[in-house]
Scaffold this motif. Sequence first.
Motif: not given
Length: 183
Positions: A41-46, A53-59, A101-110
Amino acid sequence: FCTPCLQECLKPKKPVCGVCRSTLSPGSRALDLEKQIETTETACNGCNKKMYLSKMRSHAASCSKYQNYIMEGVKAVTKEPLHNTRNFPNRFTFPCPYCSEKNFDQEGLVEHCKTLHSMDAKQVVCPICASMPWGDPNYRSANFMEHLQRRHRFSYDTFVVCDYDADEDDMMAQVLMRSLRDK
């Protein structure tokens, strides 16, 4: 790699690397590493929200506070002010054409559209295509979900050095030629 792309590379009798297309030697999955990623487990820097960690990229792709955190870091190390960024189209983050919703990278938008809008039949403009020089910002896709699945399963710049001034047919021909040479 995402599972569908990895499976595609492992289909041939000689499995190949998804990036360089070199032959892979037999190996085993790093199950201990996968488990560690799923349980650490980790915390978002924002926004400081805790998650695995497995959920961090999409978040991170959808967290506006994280995006601001990254931009502050960019500003801190940039020697020149970022006043000319308006001249260049944003090809890194995209808004959802269905919701706010905004700020999706390509993978996140898909992934977002597959998860939340798979049954939405509304004709929309693809924000990824619209950002490209060859894209028509007024073209509404008759089946946006099918378009995303076929056209945006991967990012161009993952596999090729993009020349956004070249037209799409030329880029596709270059990719096909490289692919044939790599066999």
